[in-house]
Design an enzyme around this catalytic site. Sequence first.
Site, PDB file in Angstrom:
ATOM      1  N   THR A 184     -16.565   5.073   0.812  1.00 15.72           N
ATOM      2  CA  THR A 184     -16.439   3.731   0.850  1.00 15.72           C
ATOM      3  C   THR A 184     -15.257   3.090  -0.336  1.00 15.72           C
ATOM      4  O   THR A 184     -15.208   4.076  -1.206  1.00 15.72           O
ATOM      5  CB  THR A 184     -17.677   2.752   0.392  1.00 15.72           C
ATOM      6  OG1 THR A 184     -18.193   3.504  -0.707  1.00 15.72           O
ATOM      7  CG2 THR A 184     -18.784   3.347   1.526  1.00 15.72           C
TER       8      THR A 184
ATOM      9  N   GLN B  18     -15.997   1.327  -2.739  1.00 12.78           N
ATOM     10  CA  GLN B  18     -16.686   1.337  -4.047  1.00 12.78           C
ATOM     11  C   GLN B  18     -16.931   2.700  -4.580  1.00 12.78           C
ATOM     12  O   GLN B  18     -16.571   2.889  -5.787  1.00 12.78           O
ATOM     13  CB  GLN B  18     -17.945   0.315  -3.754  1.00 12.78           C
ATOM     14  CG  GLN B  18     -17.543  -1.072  -3.624  1.00 12.78           C
ATOM     15  CD  GLN B  18     -16.969  -1.439  -2.347  1.00 12.78           C
ATOM     16  OE1 GLN B  18     -17.402  -0.676  -1.199  1.00 12.78           O
ATOM     17  NE2 GLN B  18     -15.993  -2.544  -2.274  1.00 12.78           N
TER      18      GLN B  18
ATOM     19  N   ASP C  30       0.845  -1.056  -0.081  1.00  8.91           N
ATOM     20  CA  ASP C  30       0.101   0.004   0.042  1.00  8.91           C
ATOM     21  C   ASP C  30       0.817   1.084  -0.097  1.00  8.91           C
ATOM     22  O   ASP C  30       1.891   1.221   0.710  1.00  8.91           O
ATOM     23  CB  ASP C  30      -0.888   0.088   1.300  1.00  8.91           C
ATOM     24  CG  ASP C  30      -2.080  -0.674   1.100  1.00  8.91           C
ATOM     25  OD1 ASP C  30      -2.456  -1.144  -0.070  1.00  8.91           O
ATOM     26  OD2 ASP C  30      -2.828  -1.298   2.110  1.00  8.91           O
TER      27      ASP C  30
ATOM     28  N   ASP D 146      -5.920  -3.912   6.485  1.00 12.18           N
ATOM     29  CA  ASP D 146      -6.421  -3.849   7.669  1.00 12.18           C
ATOM     30  C   ASP D 146      -7.926  -3.662   7.629  1.00 12.18           C
ATOM     31  O   ASP D 146      -8.484  -3.703   8.377  1.00 12.18           O
ATOM     32  CB  ASP D 146      -5.730  -2.607   8.196  1.00 12.18           C
ATOM     33  CG  ASP D 146      -6.077  -1.296   7.435  1.00 12.18           C
ATOM     34  OD1 ASP D 146      -6.715  -1.551   6.414  1.00 12.18           O
ATOM     35  OD2 ASP D 146      -5.728  -0.180   7.921  1.00 12.18           O
TER      36      ASP D 146
ATOM     37  N   GLU E 276      -6.446  13.579   6.166  1.00 14.58           N
ATOM     38  CA  GLU E 276      -6.705  14.371   4.986  1.00 14.58           C
ATOM     39  C   GLU E 276      -7.835  15.090   4.978  1.00 14.58           C
ATOM     40  O   GLU E 276      -7.604  16.229   5.074  1.00 14.58           O
ATOM     41  CB  GLU E 276      -6.908  13.607   3.631  1.00 14.58           C
ATOM     42  CG  GLU E 276      -5.720  12.726   3.283  1.00 14.58           C
ATOM     43  CD  GLU E 276      -5.779  11.174   3.916  1.00 14.58           C
ATOM     44  OE1 GLU E 276      -6.373  10.858   4.756  1.00 14.58           O
ATOM     45  OE2 GLU E 276      -4.761  10.384   3.495  1.00 14.58           O
TER      46      GLU E 276
END
EC number: 7.2.2.6
Length: 682
Positions: free
Chosen positions: A378, A380, A307, A518, A348
Amino acid sequence: MSRKQLALFEPVLLVQALTDAVKKLSPRAQWRNPVMFVVWAGSVLTTLLTLAMVTGQIAGSALFTGIISLWLWFTVLFANFAEALAEGRSKAQANSLKGVKKTAFARRLRAPRHDAQADNVPAAELRKGDIVLVKAGDIIPCDGEVIEGGASVDESAITGESAPVIRESGGDFASVTGGTRILSDWLVIACSVNPGETFLDRMIAMVEGAQRRKTPNEIALTILLIALTIVFLLATATLWPFSAWGGNAVSVTVLVALLVCLIPTTIGGLLSAIGVAGMSRMLGANVIATSGRAVEAAGDVDVLLLDKTGTITLGNRQASDFIPARGVDERTLADAAQLASLADETPEGRSIVILAKQRFNLRERDVQSLHATFVPFTAQSRMSGINIDNRMIRKGSVDAIRRHVESNGGHFPADVEQNVENVARLGATPLVVVEGAHVLGVIALKDIVKGGIKERFAQLRKMGIKTVMITGDNRLTAAAIAAEAGVDDFLAEATPEAKLALIRQYQAEGRLVAMTGDGTNDAPALAQADVAVAMNSGTQAAKEAGNMVDLDSNPTKLIEVVHIGKQMLMTRGSLTTFSIANDVAKYFAIIPAAFAATYPQLNALNVMGLHSPNSAILSAVIFNALIIIFLIPLALKGVSYKPLSASAMLRRNLWIYGLGGLVVPFIGIKVIDVLLTLLGLA
């Protein structure tokens, strides 16, 4: 990690390991290690021969046979000691974890509300699905998910990290672990496991590892060692009739000594200890592996999915600029961005609120008084925002906002496209703000690549490991950061489905993939990856999907996990090379001593100039036992690890452990022979 690290040879552990080594002398324990079982059988046989010679039932030197028997028992005992010491270190770590488990009572709620009626019950009676209330000062009685409330939690008993963490309902920080302590406020928790199945219970069971399953590589190596043992057993058995036919039959004691020195007892005695120690070293790095198979897979990994945020970059992206669309005032953009971020608790989101306050003196509004509906981010939708007073404000990634605008009948402005591209080319992350179908502008989020990360990736590349950066950023931003960090490839605008597809693609090419995660949305990819390191701060679903859990919740730890896995494989390979190579010197010691009387020509093989046949055989047997003791520290600590290519690593290990395995026995056997001669034992 503040938890105390165990010294390699703690006095208490040594005493316990010696006791356990003696207990392991039983045939049932020895049968699990076929190579050492042969040595054990030889020890029993020579002991019986010694007793028969002492009582005069058979002819022969009781002293010589007795000394051989004693050192064969020492060989078995030393191998047992190596395994017991490795297991003892793991059990000591497990005992420190058991200290976390405390008998406690829990407030079991009759309804899933913090003000519901509660019953005090023993924590051991809690079952999956029970709802409990935990207040400041209480120990959390079970693993579970926070369904109401937020609190500061001390997880130092599990992680060794003294700084408290925040656990709250919703999002990826709702998972709590039994045995940790609430420092402030309260939580309503839904228990996710039954007694005996908690994360702490699984940690203890894994660390104790009494019934540790062998890994595929271990099984393959064990089969090789058994095959070599059978070959040498048959070869040794044929030597007696040959020597008898020559008129000078070799004694059974000498044949047993020859067999024990020929079979790979060094790696046979240390193999189990290497596996246990590998898992112990992983725990020393504050990573819990569910099995030795996971540690071994880490050593074979050739693709790392990393990541971007927190692993490659510092992870504290801060809003640095508001870039309005043509015809939009910068203050208007800042006001909309701040409104959309009022309920966004990410770094952020908070930085956007602060930047608007600093630039235009836009003070935070009282969230409750706005009577607004907040739309959470989300994986998505990849955007978040607020619905207030007939205004629908959203902020998010470029592609997500573009779809949103077009679905609402709007048009994405060309000047905003250009601004997005400019921000991305600078390595910043562009967030687009929209009200209804009207694009207001871009927020630039700056992040910093971690120092030294480029050099680490270069080392991984030398080892043949491909690094892939995973990010939700657009392709331009991802490409800029990937180039700065030095990764081999990147996946931009990543969704859970895209991550899963990428892992399957690499696996279809025959590669082994490692990743971290996570969130619940990471669970499918974690379940698919060969090495899946879940963060302890993550959700229960992520921890259950992974085959390792990082107690420090540090995504960068994945690189260290791979190093530990490779070190374990290197240790096993190096000691196997050493074990097989040092058999050569034993041939030159024992074969001339055993058969020179029958075939005098074999004296030419006595290149070490050993004093006598008896001293040669004794020296080889004693060296065979002592070398196990001398190699125990190496088996437990692991061989020195350097990030090299596979071919360079092979050459290095052949020189050190192959050549070393040839030279060391010649020196060791000769020194022991001289000492035996001086002591008059040969």
